[in-house]
Design a protein around this motif. Structure first.
Motif, PDB file in Angstrom:
ATOM      1  N   MET A 276       0.869  -1.184   0.037  1.00  7.84           N
ATOM      2  CA  MET A 276      -0.044  -0.023   0.016  1.00  7.84           C
ATOM      3  C   MET A 276       1.036   1.229   0.072  1.00  7.84           C
ATOM      4  N   LYS A 277       0.447   2.268  -0.964  1.00 11.35           N
ATOM      5  CA  LYS A 277       1.522   3.292  -0.986  1.00 11.35           C
ATOM      6  C   LYS A 277       1.028   4.205   0.321  1.00 11.35           C
ATOM      7  N   ALA A 278       1.940   5.433   0.411  1.00 11.87           N
ATOM      8  CA  ALA A 278       1.587   6.356   1.378  1.00 11.87           C
ATOM      9  C   ALA A 278       0.324   7.004   1.412  1.00 11.87           C
ATOM     10  N   TYR A 279       0.038   7.496   0.036  1.00  7.33           N
ATOM     11  CA  TYR A 279      -1.321   8.468  -0.022  1.00  7.33           C
ATOM     12  C   TYR A 279      -2.474   7.429   0.292  1.00  7.33           C
ATOM     13  N   GLN A 280      -2.266   6.092  -0.085  1.00 11.25           N
ATOM     14  CA  GLN A 280      -3.373   5.134   0.518  1.00 11.25           C
ATOM     15  C   GLN A 280      -3.553   4.926   1.673  1.00 11.25           C
ATOM     16  N   LYS A 281      -2.577   4.964   2.528  1.00 14.68           N
ATOM     17  CA  LYS A 281      -2.560   4.866   4.090  1.00 14.68           C
ATOM     18  C   LYS A 281      -3.060   6.027   4.600  1.00 14.68           C
ATOM     19  N   ARG A 282      -2.875   7.392   4.156  1.00 11.47           N
ATOM     20  CA  ARG A 282      -3.177   8.559   4.410  1.00 11.47           C
ATOM     21  C   ARG A 282      -4.772   8.719   4.388  1.00 11.47           C
ATOM     22  N   LEU A 283      -5.384   8.284   3.165  1.00 10.13           N
ATOM     23  CA  LEU A 283      -6.580   8.191   2.993  1.00 10.13           C
ATOM     24  C   LEU A 283      -7.550   7.406   3.639  1.00 10.13           C
ATOM     25  N   ALA A 284      -6.812   6.077   4.086  1.00  2.12           N
ATOM     26  CA  ALA A 284      -7.577   5.239   4.836  1.00  2.12           C
ATOM     27  C   ALA A 284      -7.629   5.659   6.276  1.00  2.12           C
ATOM     28  N   ILE A 285      -6.643   6.298   6.576  1.00  2.66           N
ATOM     29  CA  ILE A 285      -6.675   7.187   7.913  1.00  2.66           C
ATOM     30  C   ILE A 285      -7.805   8.431   8.096  1.00  2.66           C
ATOM     31  N   VAL A 286      -7.859   9.081   7.050  1.00  8.28           N
ATOM     32  CA  VAL A 286      -8.529   9.914   6.867  1.00  8.28           C
ATOM     33  C   VAL A 286     -10.214   9.533   7.019  1.00  8.28           C
ATOM     34  N   ILE A 287     -10.419   8.368   5.913  1.00  8.31           N
ATOM     35  CA  ILE A 287     -11.742   7.868   6.013  1.00  8.31           C
ATOM     36  C   ILE A 287     -12.096   7.265   7.243  1.00  8.31           C
ATOM     37  N   GLY A 288     -11.090   6.440   7.904  1.00  3.91           N
ATOM     38  CA  GLY A 288     -11.418   5.988   9.314  1.00  3.91           C
ATOM     39  C   GLY A 288     -11.896   6.997  10.369  1.00  3.91           C
ATOM     40  N   GLY A 289     -11.115   7.748  10.411  1.00  2.00           N
ATOM     41  CA  GLY A 289     -11.241   9.153  11.228  1.00  2.00           C
ATOM     42  C   GLY A 289     -12.799   9.635  11.053  1.00  2.00           C
ATOM     43  N   LEU A 290     -13.041  10.061   9.896  1.00  4.10           N
ATOM     44  CA  LEU A 290     -14.554  10.586   9.547  1.00  4.10           C
ATOM     45  C   LEU A 290     -15.543   9.472  10.117  1.00  4.10           C
ATOM     46  N   ALA A 291     -15.294   8.226   9.648  1.00  2.00           N
ATOM     47  CA  ALA A 291     -16.292   7.317  10.121  1.00  2.00           C
ATOM     48  C   ALA A 291     -16.202   7.227  11.746  1.00  2.00           C
ATOM     49  N   ALA A 292     -15.226   7.288  12.328  1.00  2.00           N
ATOM     50  CA  ALA A 292     -15.411   7.382  13.974  1.00  2.00           C
ATOM     51  C   ALA A 292     -16.194   8.461  14.397  1.00  2.00           C
ATOM     52  N   LEU A 293     -15.722   9.675  13.575  1.00  6.77           N
ATOM     53  CA  LEU A 293     -16.507  10.887  14.107  1.00  6.77           C
ATOM     54  C   LEU A 293     -17.886  10.965  13.890  1.00  6.77           C
ATOM     55  N   GLY A 294     -18.253  10.479  12.697  1.00  2.00           N
ATOM     56  CA  GLY A 294     -19.729  10.115  12.373  1.00  2.00           C
ATOM     57  C   GLY A 294     -20.499   9.135  13.262  1.00  2.00           C
ATOM     58  N   VAL A 295     -19.957   8.268  13.776  1.00  5.72           N
ATOM     59  CA  VAL A 295     -20.531   7.302  14.791  1.00  5.72           C
ATOM     60  C   VAL A 295     -20.651   8.002  16.134  1.00  5.72           C
ATOM     61  N   ALA A 296     -19.442   8.496  16.636  1.00  2.17           N
ATOM     62  CA  ALA A 296     -19.395   9.334  17.830  1.00  2.17           C
ATOM     63  C   ALA A 296     -20.526  10.371  17.752  1.00  2.17           C
ATOM     64  N   THR A 297     -20.816  11.188  16.757  1.00  6.06           N
ATOM     65  CA  THR A 297     -21.764  12.309  16.681  1.00  6.06           C
ATOM     66  C   THR A 297     -23.130  11.822  16.463  1.00  6.06           C
ATOM     67  N   ALA A 298     -23.419  10.625  15.929  1.00  8.58           N
ATOM     68  CA  ALA A 298     -24.663   9.983  15.919  1.00  8.58           C
ATOM     69  C   ALA A 298     -25.002   9.494  17.516  1.00  8.58           C
ATOM     70  N   LEU A 299     -24.216   8.784  18.169  1.00  9.26           N
ATOM     71  CA  LEU A 299     -24.508   8.509  19.562  1.00  9.26           C
ATOM     72  C   LEU A 299     -24.866   9.636  20.425  1.00  9.26           C
ATOM     73  N   VAL A 300     -23.970  10.809  20.591  1.00  9.21           N
ATOM     74  CA  VAL A 300     -24.308  11.639  21.149  1.00  9.21           C
ATOM     75  C   VAL A 300     -25.478  12.516  20.776  1.00  9.21           C
ATOM     76  N   LEU A 301     -25.953  12.526  19.812  1.00  2.00           N
ATOM     77  CA  LEU A 301     -27.143  13.060  19.232  1.00  2.00           C
ATOM     78  C   LEU A 301     -28.322  12.256  19.663  1.00  2.00           C
ATOM     79  N   ASN A 302     -28.116  10.871  19.761  1.00  2.00           N
ATOM     80  CA  ASN A 302     -29.080  10.057  20.154  1.00  2.00           C
ATOM     81  C   ASN A 302     -29.365   9.881  21.442  1.00  2.00           C
ATOM     82  N   ALA A 303     -28.372  10.210  22.193  1.00  2.00           N
ATOM     83  CA  ALA A 303     -28.535  10.449  23.841  1.00  2.00           C
ATOM     84  C   ALA A 303     -29.083  11.687  24.173  1.00  2.00           C
TER      85      ALA A 303
END
Length: 145
Positions: A1-28
């Motif tokens: 895996m190339k460096a830009y692909q790793k960065r892209l995977a980290i950014v996408i994973g971070g956005l997904a985690a932020l989305g899940v956390a936001t959904a849980l907070v709003l639901n609570a």
């Protein structure tokens, strides 16, 4: 895996985690929110039947009844009334003819049972929602809001 692909995977994973956390907070927040309703709105069926909410206005003169720690009183917006039952110690400033907000829910018999009661803190204060409701209740039917 190339460096830009790793960065892209980290950014996408971070956005997904932020989305899940936001959904849980709003639901609570949504499940614990207690919305304010006036006695007119409660009588009109706008208040939820299955979850807690707040009802506020003035405590009707002559409606306060005490039975040990259980207190029964009526909250009014001068148009409609909601009978309230509360078990506990009322705030020191709670009295008939003054502003109050009760938080609770309807029981199986359709009576409003409060879990907490708030009273105004000085002679000039009323919760903004309660003051707005009293102002609206004083307007003639069909008046602009």
């Amino acid at each position: 895996m190339k460096a830009y692909q790793k960065r892209l995977a980290i950014v996408i994973g971070g956005l997904a985690a932020l989305g899940v956390a936001t959904a849980l907070v709003l639901n609570a927040l949504n499940s614990n929110a207690a919305f304010f309703y006036t006695p007119t709105q409660v009588a009109g069926g706008e208040a939820p039947k299955d979850r807690a909410f707040r009802v506020g206005g003035l405590v009707r003169q002559g409606s306060l009844q005490r039975d040990q720690l259980t207190v029964r009183f009526v909250i009014t917006d001068t148009v409609r009334e909601v009978p309230v039952a509360y078990t506990g110690i009322l705030p020191d400033l709670f009295q008939e003819g003054k502003g109050a907000v009760a938080q609770g829910r309807f029981d199986a018999q359709g009576r409003f049972v409060a879990t907490s009661v708030l009273a105004k803190h000085d002679e000039n204060y009323m919760p903004p929602e309660a003051q707005h409701a009293l102002d609206r209740a004083g307007q003639p039917t069909g008046a602009a809001r």
